[in-house]
Design a protein around this motif. Structure first.
Motif, mmCIF file in Angstrom:
data_model
loop_
_atom_site.group_PDB
_atom_site.id
_atom_site.type_symbol
_atom_site.label_atom_id
_atom_site.label_comp_id
_atom_site.label_asym_id
_atom_site.label_seq_id
_atom_site.Cartn_x
_atom_site.Cartn_y
_atom_site.Cartn_z
ATOM 1 N N UNK A 9 0.813 -0.995 0.047
ATOM 2 C CA UNK A 9 0.132 0.050 0.027
ATOM 3 C C UNK A 9 0.699 1.274 -0.002
ATOM 4 N N UNK A 10 1.957 1.308 0.853
ATOM 5 C CA UNK A 10 2.797 2.309 0.971
ATOM 6 C C UNK A 10 3.710 2.695 -0.633
ATOM 7 N N UNK A 11 3.941 1.511 -1.051
ATOM 8 C CA UNK A 11 4.663 1.427 -2.605
ATOM 9 C C UNK A 11 3.518 1.969 -3.420
ATOM 10 N N UNK A 12 2.348 1.870 -3.427
ATOM 11 C CA UNK A 12 1.363 2.331 -4.354
ATOM 12 C C UNK A 12 1.082 3.796 -3.942
ATOM 13 N N UNK A 13 1.046 4.252 -2.774
ATOM 14 C CA UNK A 13 0.918 5.580 -2.283
ATOM 15 C C UNK A 13 1.833 6.250 -2.982
ATOM 16 N N UNK A 14 3.243 6.094 -2.696
ATOM 17 C CA UNK A 14 4.379 6.915 -3.118
ATOM 18 C C UNK A 14 4.132 7.018 -4.819
ATOM 19 N N UNK A 15 3.953 6.041 -5.468
ATOM 20 C CA UNK A 15 3.904 5.995 -6.816
ATOM 21 C C UNK A 15 2.828 6.882 -7.202
ATOM 22 N N UNK A 16 1.485 6.834 -6.670
ATOM 23 C CA UNK A 16 0.298 7.380 -7.079
ATOM 24 C C UNK A 16 0.657 9.077 -6.748
ATOM 25 N N UNK A 84 9.838 15.306 -7.373
ATOM 26 C CA UNK A 84 10.696 14.072 -7.509
ATOM 27 C C UNK A 84 10.748 13.212 -6.323
ATOM 28 N N UNK A 85 10.847 13.786 -4.931
ATOM 29 C CA UNK A 85 10.833 13.293 -4.064
ATOM 30 C C UNK A 85 10.321 12.090 -3.903
ATOM 31 N N UNK A 86 8.831 11.804 -4.304
ATOM 32 C CA UNK A 86 7.867 11.066 -4.149
ATOM 33 C C UNK A 86 8.625 9.587 -5.053
ATOM 34 N N UNK A 87 9.007 10.129 -6.143
ATOM 35 C CA UNK A 87 9.744 8.949 -7.037
ATOM 36 C C UNK A 87 10.957 8.507 -6.371
ATOM 37 N N UNK A 88 11.953 9.185 -5.566
ATOM 38 C CA UNK A 88 12.949 8.901 -4.887
ATOM 39 C C UNK A 88 12.588 7.841 -3.823
ATOM 40 N N UNK A 89 11.475 8.380 -3.066
ATOM 41 C CA UNK A 89 10.813 7.221 -2.165
ATOM 42 C C UNK A 89 10.475 6.080 -2.682
ATOM 43 N N UNK A 90 9.732 6.071 -3.627
ATOM 44 C CA UNK A 90 8.927 4.976 -4.450
ATOM 45 C C UNK A 90 10.312 4.026 -4.589
ATOM 46 N N UNK A 91 11.407 4.574 -5.306
ATOM 47 C CA UNK A 91 12.322 3.644 -5.682
ATOM 48 C C UNK A 91 13.099 3.067 -4.534
ATOM 49 N N UNK A 92 13.201 3.781 -3.395
ATOM 50 C CA UNK A 92 13.650 3.100 -2.044
ATOM 51 C C UNK A 92 12.900 2.159 -1.619
ATOM 52 N N UNK A 93 11.732 2.210 -1.532
ATOM 53 C CA UNK A 93 10.931 1.393 -0.860
ATOM 54 C C UNK A 93 10.740 -0.026 -2.040
ATOM 55 N N UNK A 286 -6.462 15.196 -10.597
ATOM 56 C CA UNK A 286 -5.575 14.459 -9.437
ATOM 57 C C UNK A 286 -6.144 13.006 -9.294
ATOM 58 N N UNK A 287 -7.606 13.047 -9.163
ATOM 59 C CA UNK A 287 -8.016 11.671 -9.119
ATOM 60 C C UNK A 287 -7.693 10.601 -10.241
ATOM 61 N N UNK A 288 -7.847 11.088 -11.547
ATOM 62 C CA UNK A 288 -7.909 10.373 -12.648
ATOM 63 C C UNK A 288 -6.336 9.984 -12.940
ATOM 64 N N UNK A 289 -5.250 11.023 -12.452
ATOM 65 C CA UNK A 289 -3.936 10.574 -12.312
ATOM 66 C C UNK A 289 -3.469 9.402 -11.637
ATOM 67 N N UNK A 290 -4.079 9.251 -10.465
ATOM 68 C CA UNK A 290 -3.533 8.487 -9.465
ATOM 69 C C UNK A 290 -4.130 7.031 -9.843
ATOM 70 N N UNK A 291 -5.476 7.082 -10.098
ATOM 71 C CA UNK A 291 -6.217 5.692 -10.290
ATOM 72 C C UNK A 291 -5.497 4.559 -11.195
ATOM 73 N N UNK A 292 -4.746 5.133 -12.217
ATOM 74 C CA UNK A 292 -3.991 4.010 -13.018
ATOM 75 C C UNK A 292 -3.167 2.884 -11.829
ATOM 76 N N UNK A 293 -2.453 3.609 -10.940
ATOM 77 C CA UNK A 293 -1.853 2.859 -9.857
ATOM 78 C C UNK A 293 -2.806 1.717 -9.028
ATOM 79 N N UNK A 294 -3.820 2.240 -8.477
ATOM 80 C CA UNK A 294 -4.666 1.124 -7.722
ATOM 81 C C UNK A 294 -5.120 0.331 -8.838
#
Length: 362
Positions: A9-16, A84-93, A286-294
């Motif tokens: 879930x955390x991985x998905x949150x960071x990518x979203x 891009x901190x979110x991308x770095x965090x996603x990669x770390x997770x 924002x909602x449309x952009x994050x929905x592909x992740x879940x």
């Protein structure tokens, strides 16, 4: 809830989160040549001065004048790179909590991953160096790189999503092998185009939210046109799925709900932009952009990587051992709130519309 599911879930949150925040960065980069200068009169004066400079042999224009300011770049300026901190965090997770997924997936997708990184580096450099160009030709070169640096990652992220939704080919040793034939399929290409257009529409909604009324209206018009294009490209991907040449989902009911929410978000965003409700439009994009992740995560659960043979890599198989996840959880409890606090602080600090009194960052 198990630690494996919690970290998924955390991985998905960071990518979203990266898709939402980095998405409008890349969308604004793609659109910035079409939004033009912040001040039409100043831009015209700048062109006249630039022409006089070229006629006199200097070849220099007002590279740092008001006429060179751009609404899209001004809108993203306070948040640029920080998202891009979110991308770095996603990669770390991904590396820490799911090492087997990272080892299996990235080895096969490295051409697309490299293309994403190349686009990010070129786009970031071009945005920051554009203001230092001393000639109109130099600015045009940087402008082209800015558009390229926004479009390439957006397109490649869509291709990655398309491959994950469709299923990836796996060799006997368990590793993924992606060839040109796997990427150049109608469904994967439709996902790539849909994502690129979606990021552009998201960027238009963000520029409309942040800019002065005249430029906001122009950005809103561009956003409505882009949202119609997103709907058309997304419909093609849906039709291919219905005819058996698209997504392979293990949880079809969940996938159908998420797809319906995606379509609803597009319609709401389009309606709000038409009506001039820019805050609601941005929330909808924002909602449309994050929905592909879940859609990938929940639609294919318990698999984190589905292959074309109908099997795949499950959450338990992809995750690190329990001791490692326990240690990572202690760090995550501290790091994730810090990231969220930073983002909220930056948004609050730079809230409101941009304008002439707004400082120039690039």
């Amino acid at each position: 809830m198990s630690l494996e599911t919690l970290w998924l879930l955390l991985l998905g949150l960071l990518l979203a989160g990266y898709f939402v925040l980095g998405g409008y960065d890349q969308g604004a980069q793609m659109l910035h040549p079409f939004l033009g200068s912040r001040d039409t009169g100043a831009a015209q004066d700048g062109r006249d001065e630039g022409a006089e400079g070229r006629d006199s042999g200097s070849g220099e224009g007002p590279a740092n004048g008001h006429g060179d300011r751009n609404a899209a770049l001004d809108a993203i300026a306070p948040f640029f790179l920080g998202n891009e901190v979110w991308l770095v965090a996603f990669t770390g997770v991904l590396f820490g909590a799911f090492p087997y997924l990272e080892g299996t997936l990235l080895s096969g997708l490295y051409p697309l991953i490299v293309a994403i990184l190349v686009g990010l580096v070129l786009g970031n450099a071009a945005v920051q160096l554009r203001g230092r160009a001393r000639t109109a030709r130099g600015r045009r070169c940087w402008d082209a790189l800015i558009v390229f640096g926004g479009a390439l990652p957006a397109l490649c992220w869509g291709l990655v999503l398309g491959l994950l939704l469709h299923g990836v080919p796996r060799r006997a040793d368990g590793y993924v092998r992606i060839g040109t034939d796997d990427v150049l399929t109608p469904f994967v290409l439709a996902c790539g185009v849909t994502t690129a257009l979606l990021f552009a529409a998201h960027g238009a909604a963000f520029v409309a939210l942040r800019s002065e009324p005249e430029l906001a209206s122009r950005a809103g018009e561009m956003g409505t046109a882009l949202l119609r294009a997103v709907g058309a490209a997304g419909s093609l991907a849906l039709l291919l799925t219905l005819f058996g040449a698209g997504a392979s989902m293990t949880n079809r009911a969940t996938s159908a709900v998420l797809a319906a929410l995606f379509a609803t978000a597009l319609v709401v965003a389009w309606w709000c932009l038409v009506r001039g409700h820019r805050v609601r439009a941005f929330v909808a994009t924002c909602s449309a952009t994050l929905l592909p992740v879940p859609l990938v995560g929940a639609g294919q659960y318990p698999y984190v990587l589905l292959d074309t043979a109908g099997g795949g890599l499950t959450v338990q198989q992809a995750a690190a051992d329990g001791a490692t996840l326990t240690i990572l959880t202690a760090f995550g409890v501290v790091v994730i709130p810090v990231i969220l606090a930073y983002q909220l602080w930056s948004w609050w600090l730079f809230r409101g519309r941009t304008g002439r009194r707004h400082p120039r960052y690039f």
